[in-house]
Scaffold this motif. Structure first.
Motif, mmCIF file in Angstrom:
data_model
loop_
_atom_site.group_PDB
_atom_site.id
_atom_site.type_symbol
_atom_site.label_atom_id
_atom_site.label_comp_id
_atom_site.label_asym_id
_atom_site.label_seq_id
_atom_site.Cartn_x
_atom_site.Cartn_y
_atom_site.Cartn_z
ATOM 1 N N UNK A 242 0.809 -1.233 0.000
ATOM 2 C CA UNK A 242 0.000 0.000 0.000
ATOM 3 C C UNK A 242 0.836 1.274 0.000
ATOM 4 N N UNK A 243 0.639 2.084 -1.034
ATOM 5 C CA UNK A 243 1.332 3.375 -1.124
ATOM 6 C C UNK A 243 2.836 3.266 -1.295
ATOM 7 N N UNK A 244 3.315 2.115 -1.726
ATOM 8 C CA UNK A 244 4.759 1.887 -1.769
ATOM 9 C C UNK A 244 5.284 1.708 -3.195
ATOM 10 N N UNK A 245 6.565 2.050 -3.348
ATOM 11 C CA UNK A 245 7.315 1.703 -4.554
ATOM 12 C C UNK A 245 8.100 0.418 -4.281
ATOM 13 N N UNK A 246 8.449 -0.285 -5.341
ATOM 14 C CA UNK A 246 9.243 -1.493 -5.150
ATOM 15 C C UNK A 246 10.046 -1.819 -6.390
ATOM 16 N N UNK A 247 11.127 -2.560 -6.180
ATOM 17 C CA UNK A 247 11.973 -2.989 -7.285
ATOM 18 C C UNK A 247 12.575 -4.323 -6.888
ATOM 19 N N UNK A 248 12.450 -5.313 -7.742
ATOM 20 C CA UNK A 248 13.075 -6.592 -7.398
ATOM 21 C C UNK A 248 13.878 -7.127 -8.560
ATOM 22 N N UNK B 115 15.125 -5.402 -13.623
ATOM 23 C CA UNK B 115 14.320 -5.496 -12.403
ATOM 24 C C UNK B 115 12.831 -5.389 -12.714
ATOM 25 N N UNK B 116 12.032 -5.985 -11.855
ATOM 26 C CA UNK B 116 10.583 -5.849 -11.926
ATOM 27 C C UNK B 116 10.201 -4.693 -11.000
ATOM 28 N N UNK B 117 9.430 -3.750 -11.532
ATOM 29 C CA UNK B 117 9.172 -2.491 -10.818
ATOM 30 C C UNK B 117 7.691 -2.372 -10.460
ATOM 31 N N UNK B 118 7.416 -1.890 -9.251
ATOM 32 C CA UNK B 118 6.036 -1.599 -8.872
ATOM 33 C C UNK B 118 5.952 -0.209 -8.262
ATOM 34 N N UNK B 119 4.772 0.391 -8.307
ATOM 35 C CA UNK B 119 4.579 1.722 -7.731
ATOM 36 C C UNK B 119 3.226 1.747 -7.023
ATOM 37 N N UNK B 120 2.923 2.844 -6.310
ATOM 38 C CA UNK B 120 1.651 2.877 -5.583
ATOM 39 C C UNK B 120 0.439 2.631 -6.479
ATOM 40 N N UNK C 264 15.762 -13.393 -5.012
ATOM 41 C CA UNK C 264 15.753 -12.066 -5.620
ATOM 42 C C UNK C 264 16.018 -11.010 -4.570
ATOM 43 N N UNK C 265 16.700 -9.951 -5.019
ATOM 44 C CA UNK C 265 16.940 -8.792 -4.176
ATOM 45 C C UNK C 265 15.718 -7.881 -4.285
ATOM 46 N N UNK C 266 15.354 -7.259 -3.165
ATOM 47 C CA UNK C 266 14.090 -6.537 -3.101
ATOM 48 C C UNK C 266 14.286 -5.194 -2.407
ATOM 49 N N UNK C 267 13.768 -4.139 -3.019
ATOM 50 C CA UNK C 267 13.749 -2.819 -2.376
ATOM 51 C C UNK C 267 12.295 -2.375 -2.267
ATOM 52 N N UNK C 268 11.887 -1.948 -1.077
ATOM 53 C CA UNK C 268 10.544 -1.404 -0.881
ATOM 54 C C UNK C 268 10.658 -0.018 -0.277
ATOM 55 N N UNK C 269 9.874 0.931 -0.806
ATOM 56 C CA UNK C 269 9.976 2.305 -0.330
ATOM 57 C C UNK C 269 8.607 2.974 -0.303
#
Ligand SMILES: [Fe+2]
Length: 254
Positions: free
Chosen positions: A113-119, A167-172, A189-194
Motif C-alpha cells: 500500500x502506497x509503496x514503490x518497489x523494485x526486485x 528489475x521488476x518495478x512496482x509503484x503505488x 531475488x533482491x528486493x527494495x521497498x519504499x
C-alpha cells in the motif's frame, strides 16, 4: 583496513545510496521533484540490473537445499520455511533485502500500500504476476460493501525473470499487487521497498486470492472485461511463511 574494504564501493552500497537519494522525498506530480524522482529511479534501476548473486556472496542453492557443488547430507526439512528473508538494511525511506524461495515455493498474491518497489533476480527463475485494483468497485459502493472485500482488479502482466532480466518495478498505482512463484527450482531475488511496510503508518501487507468469475456472478451482474479478475482479501495462507537468515554480503553504510 580489510582487503576490498574502502578502496572500492560495493555495488550493494551503491544501490542502497541510490535508493536513499531516490526515495528521500516523496515524488509529486507535474513539478521538478517528479522529474528528479524519475531520473533517480532510472539510475536505481540501472544499478539494480548490474547486481549478481556473487555481489551479495549468495551461493545458488539446489532443489535439495544444499549449495551447488556441495552434497547435502540432510534430507529436505519439512518444518523449514518455504521462503526466507535476508535483511540488508532499512531506513525510514526504504528497506532492502533478499528473498530466497525453495523449489516450488510461492509468495502469495499481496499488496504494497502506497509503496514503490523494485526486485531483481539473483539466481534461478521466478514468475511474477502483477495486478492493480480498479478504482471503482463494480456495482457501486453498496455492492462492494455487500460483497465484503471482493474487488474488481486487473491483471497487468505475467512474466518470467532470471538474473539476466531487468528489475521488476512496482509503484503505488501500477503493478502494486503481485504473486511470485519459483519456477524450475530454488530462486532468490533482491528486493527494495519504499517506504518499508509499517502497519502503524497504514502500510500493512494484505493477501488476496483470485475469485473465479462464476462465484461472484451470483451476487453481482457486472461483466468483467478482458484481463479483469475479482480479488478477495484473505488471511495469510497457512502454507506460506517467511523465516530469516543472515545476509552474507558486504555491509551497507548509510
Ligand atoms: Fe511483494
Amino acid at each position: 583496513m580489510m582487503p576490498g574494504d574502502g578502496t572500492m564501493t560495493s555495488i550493494v552500497q551503491r544501490v542502497a545510496r541510490q535508493a536513499l537519494v531516490t526515495f528521500r522525498s516523496p515524488p509529486r506530480v507535474n513539478d521538478e521533484a517528479a522529474k528528479a524522482f524519475l531520473e533517480n529511479h532510472s539510475k536505481l534501476r540501472s544499478l539494480m540490473t548490474e547486481v549478481r548473486a556473487a555481489d551479495l556472496k549468495l551461493v545458488p542453492r539446489r532443489a535439495d537445499g544444499s549449495s551447488a557443488g556441495v552434497p547435502s547430507a540432510l534430507p529436505y526439512h519439512h518444518g523449514a520455511p518455504p521462503v526466507t528473508y535476508m535483511h540488508i538494511c532499512e531506513t525510514d525511506q526504504f528497506s532492502m533485502g533478499v528473498f530466497l524461495l525453495k523449489s516450488g515455493a510461492s509468495i502469495p498474491l499481496h499488496d504494497h500500500p502506497g509503496m514503490h518497489g523494485m526486485l531483481k533476480v539473483m539466481y534461478g527463475k521466478v514468475r511474477i504476476s502483477c495486478f492493480d485494483r480498479l478504482e471503482r468497485p463494480a456495482g457501486g459502493a453498496q455492492a462492494a460493501a455487500h460483497m465484503g472485500s471482493v474487488r474488481r482488479s486487473v491483471l497487468r502482466s505475467t512474466g518470467e525473470f532470471t538474473e539476466e532480466s531487468e528489475p521488476c518495478v512496482l509503484s503505488p498505482d501500477r503493478d502494486n499487487l503481485h504473486q511470485i512463484d519459483a519456477v524450475d527450482g530454488p530462486t532468490a531475488f533482491m528486493d527494495i521497498l519504499a517506504p518499508p511496510y509499517d502497519p502503524d503508518d497504514g502500510r500493512d501487507c494484505h493477501y488476496y486470492r483470485v475469485v473465479p468469475d462464476a462465484e461472484v456472478k451470483n451476487t453481482d451482474q457486472a461483466e468483467l472485461k478482458e484481463k479483469e479478475v475479482w480479488l478477495m482479501e484473505i488471511s495469510q495462507p497457512p502454507d506460506f511463511w517467511c523465516g530469516g537468515e543472515p545476509y552474507p554480503g558486504p555491509e551497507v553504510r548509510l
